[in-house]
Design a protein around this motif. Structure first.
Motif, PDB file in Angstrom:
ATOM      1  N   LEU A 137      43.210  10.862  59.424  1.00 25.62           N
ATOM      2  CA  LEU A 137      44.247  10.260  58.585  1.00 25.62           C
ATOM      3  C   LEU A 137      44.618  11.197  57.436  1.00 25.62           C
ATOM      4  CD1 LEU A 137      43.229   6.509  58.366  1.00 25.62           C
ATOM      5  CD2 LEU A 137      45.323   7.461  59.335  1.00 25.62           C
ATOM      6  N   TYR A 138      43.589  11.774  56.830  1.00 23.70           N
ATOM      7  CA  TYR A 138      43.832  12.711  55.729  1.00 23.70           C
ATOM      8  C   TYR A 138      44.667  13.894  56.214  1.00 23.70           C
ATOM      9  CZ  TYR A 138      42.804  16.572  52.563  1.00 23.70           C
ATOM     10  OH  TYR A 138      42.915  17.658  51.736  1.00 23.70           O
TER      11      TYR A 138
ATOM     12  N   SER B 244      56.611  11.342  57.025  1.00 23.80           N
ATOM     13  CA  SER B 244      55.845  12.600  57.062  1.00 23.80           C
ATOM     14  C   SER B 244      54.390  12.439  57.458  1.00 23.80           C
ATOM     15  CB  SER B 244      55.900  13.310  55.702  1.00 23.80           C
ATOM     16  OG  SER B 244      57.216  13.554  55.334  1.00 23.80           O
ATOM     17  N   VAL B 245      54.114  11.521  58.366  1.00 27.08           N
ATOM     18  CA  VAL B 245      52.765  11.408  58.908  1.00 27.08           C
ATOM     19  C   VAL B 245      52.770  12.023  60.307  1.00 27.08           C
ATOM     20  CG1 VAL B 245      50.951   9.849  59.690  1.00 27.08           C
ATOM     21  CG2 VAL B 245      52.224   9.327  57.612  1.00 27.08           C
TER      22      VAL B 245
ATOM     23  N   ARG C 246      48.319  13.328  56.986  1.00 29.22           N
ATOM     24  CA  ARG C 246      49.188  12.931  55.884  1.00 29.22           C
ATOM     25  C   ARG C 246      49.343  14.015  54.825  1.00 29.22           C
ATOM     26  NH1 ARG C 246      47.004   7.084  54.119  1.00 29.22           N
ATOM     27  NH2 ARG C 246      48.598   7.344  52.519  1.00 29.22           N
ATOM     28  N   ILE C 247      48.336  14.912  54.726  1.00 26.66           N
ATOM     29  CA  ILE C 247      48.318  15.821  53.583  1.00 26.66           C
ATOM     30  C   ILE C 247      49.348  16.944  53.684  1.00 26.66           C
ATOM     31  CG2 ILE C 247      46.509  17.374  54.464  1.00 26.66           C
ATOM     32  CD1 ILE C 247      46.970  16.203  50.817  1.00 26.66           C
TER      33      ILE C 247
ATOM     34  N   LEU D   1      52.725  16.223  52.271  1.00 30.02           N
ATOM     35  CA  LEU D   1      52.607  15.808  50.871  1.00 30.02           C
ATOM     36  C   LEU D   1      52.456  17.028  49.971  1.00 30.02           C
ATOM     37  CD1 LEU D   1      50.315  12.628  50.955  1.00 30.02           C
ATOM     38  CD2 LEU D   1      52.772  12.729  50.592  1.00 30.02           C
TER      39      LEU D   1
END
Lengths: 459, 459
Positions: free
Chosen positions: B288-289, B272-273, B292-293, B296
């Protein structure tokens, strides 16, 4: 029409012709199709035991050259069965038409006696070449290289070299890169056909060749070879033995196959699946079971730590049963963030984007990213938490979330490096492994925080 | 010496020379290194803001040709910055030396005004070519193709074609595959240089060429192009527009880059990136945040179902608190088995090993494999279970394990197909998503079984 659709059409047409026994139509279809496509369709047909003989019969109608070409695209089990069906004469003529690297691969599938028998019937040079190519360990440069390259003896002129290229053209895997060797067979330099074509006919190849050649050792790992070909955009890379003698070349198409294979292996490792010989489709039920069960069972035992953690906090849980609602969510979140970090790292190391000296810096960055992720997720979960379990538990859950996500991320980031240092493949830092470790940490963090903040009713 | 080690050595030597301001030593080092390696070292050096100017200065010492070559290997953000540092004159001369596809990529990084200004200073043909190449959408064949190919007008003889090859050699991306076009620019056939070299000089290319050409549409997805080049072991594939006119070619090295990029993207999706523009190393903290968030947080909300399931069985849990020990283990096991199934399926679909018509068969097989996995894991966990919580709970845990692993595996196997049917990328069936769904199912199975078998104390 996409590749997929046109293949399905060809497959169906072939099956119809096959079942209706229309030999002429069959031959016409096979004539039009490309070797790689025929191989895929045959592989599909051969999945039904009762159609295997038909596949063999179909192949037998084709010319030896075409048959040899198609066989090179078939999976190993089918190649083996096919070879076992053939007489020594047929097999010898097929082997002769195959490229040197595929010939060695097929040869390695035969049993000892058959190999001996075939070798005895080959000419000396052919025999030596085959024995040599078949002798390298799987996964090395030697095992995927071919001996069908154009070697130009040092001292030749451009026009002599050109003549040599013309003579070798029908058999060589590539004629576009020429390898200049000295009298001991050592690689002196390379020259592209492009350079040769624009050079003065009387010039010496030695004056034109590039001496600073990129080459690989015959025992190098195949994935390193693939990486090198990709990095320097090469058509082929020369393979040298320990004495710097040229023993073969590896071409771009084989490098691409290796890269795909390695990516598949890494993805499978990422979920703790061992290396499958064929693909998912051709693997047997038992192979699939065997390649998946090992780590799953190990992870069952690893998870005992989480269980023990929970047992330790039994009183807290009894007092605040609502804590259990958030248990799967919290441990999953740590595992998810950790899997992300591990996958980013493992793939970065595999592609060469991340090198070991970048480690400290990346770890430092990860702390900040994980903090951001943890805070956002804590915010999300506290909305749910307040609503379901009151402010105090929501606070515990939110605080746990931040810590769990940070710890999980750091585990995911550190594990591949530790494995690498220990000489293991970093891809072993799989999602399930990271998840198990993150879980145990998560349980401890959560219930320890809960005990500290909420206190025990009797305490 | 491995690729890694020799690169680190070169990097260190360069840094030493740089800090000691030894210009001659620097120049000598850069002379010896390959463009791809220089680019990697420069990328590393440029990570420190204060060294960026040095990188630009270093590049400026090199010839325009070499500089153009190195720039093609640099990440986009650095290319952009570099271009902005250059005067129009310098940039124009660098662009001219770049290959047509890389030129278009760099051009697309510039702002509107600069682009207009540069175009005005180019010759008409050059301008048209650049505008055309720069106009294709990212991710399509058009966006990665080059216009530097050797086109041979239909009707030429072998010796005329040979002459044309010699003339084009310095500029063409590859001279080893020739494209024969009719007067309307439509692709009539192809001929390899190898075939041309062994042909009679007076023969017509039209009589020698292969007419059944594998080609791709200019709007085809880049990953399909890469798959095609890999499948048919091609040096390059011709790209056609809607009117079957030849507009470019895509070479094997670009296909290999695309395949690597796609594999990375799929691996990242698997956890899930989202798609990172550069690699892990060059991505900013915020990128990056951001990448990825999203999932999540979505998964936090998905996990509410697990929490709700637990809340529903609150009484059972209160009566048998020992059940909680096994909760993380059971839900993880379902998630792990499910992630394995999903990854095997997603990768199989990506490589073409699995096609949609294989679905029913693979699902049927998975039931048996999952049953085997579940039984083995149940055996493992019941050993722990009996010891920690007595026979009855061990029985519940073991039975739950079998069911949870089967359900998890089937979810992992079915989800990629459903996504594919809906027109989504099957790789979206990531480990975290499968885990979340498997979790909710696992909680229900476990506590429902426990309630049924153990009964409620008051009931």
């Amino acid at each position: 029409m996409s590749l997929n659709e046109s293949l399905i059409e060809q497959h169906d047409a072939l099956m119809v012709a096959l079942q209706a026994d229309e030999t002429e139509q069959l031959e016409r279809l096979l004539q039009e199709m490309r070797a790689a496509d025929i191989a895929e369709v045959l592989e599909h047909i051969a999945e039904e035991e009762e159609h295997r003989q038909t596949v063999f019969a179909l192949l037998a109608t084709l010319s030896v050259e075409r048959r040899a070409h198609i066989i090179g695209y078939l999976p190993e089990d089918l190649q083996e069965e096919l070879a076992n069906e053939m007489s020594d004469e047929t097999l010898l003529s097929v082997l002769e038409e195959m490229s040197a690297d595929e010939r060695a691969d097929l040869f390695n599938l035969l049993d000892e006696d058959r190999r001996e028998g075939l070798l005895r019937r080959m000419a000396k040079q052919e025999r030596e070449d085959l024995k040599r190519l078949a002798s390298y360990e799987e996964g090395t440069a030697g095992a995927i290289m071919t001996s069908d390259y154009v070697a130009i003896p040092s001292g030749m002129t451009v026009s002599q070299a050109m003549m040599r290229v013309r003579q070798t053209a029908p058999d060589a895997e590539t004629v576009y890169q020429l390898y200049i060797t000295d009298t001991d067979g050592r690689l002196a330099g390379t020259l592209s056909l492009r350079q040769l074509m624009v050079a003065r006919p009387g010039a010496l190849v030695d004056d034109l060749m590039i001496k600073d050649v990129i080459s690989v050792d015959v025992e190098a790992a195949q994935e390193d070879v693939a990486k090198m070909i990709a990095r320097y955009d090469m058509l082929a890379v020369p393979v040298l033995d320990a004495d710097a003698r040229l023993v073969g070349i590896i071409t771009h198409d084989d490098a691409m196959d290796v890269a795909e294979e390695e990516a598949t292996e890494d993805m499978h490792k990422g979920v703790s699946v061992g290396k499958l010989e064929g693909g998912l489709r051709s693997a047997s039920l038992f192979e699939l079971y065997r390649k998946r069960i090992v780590w799953l069972v190990l992870l069952v035992f690893a998870n005992i730590f989480s269980g023990a953690g929970i047992a330790y906090f039994e009183e807290t849980i009894e007092a605040y049963i609502a804590l259990v609602f958030f248990l799967p969510l919290l441990v999953d979140s740590g595992g998810n963030a950790g899997s992300q970090a591990a996958t980013l790292m493992v793939r970065g190391m595999a592609t060469g984007d991340v090198r070991s000296r970048d480690w400290a810096k990346l770890l430092g960055r990860e702390v900040f990213v994980a903090l951001g992720l943890g805070l956002t997720m804590a915010l999300a979960v506290s909305v749910v938490g307040v609503f379901r379990a009151g402010t105090e538990i929501a606070l515990v859950v939110a605080m746990s979330m931040v810590l769990i996500v940070i710890v999980g991320s750091l585990i995911g980031m550190i594990l591949p490096f530790i494995l690498n240092r220990l000489g293991w493949d970093p891809a072993t830092a799989s999602a399930p492994l990271v998840t198990s470790i993150a879980d145990a940490s998560g349980v401890l963090i959560y219930f320890a925080l809960a005990t500290a903040i909420l206190g025990l009713p009797g305490g």
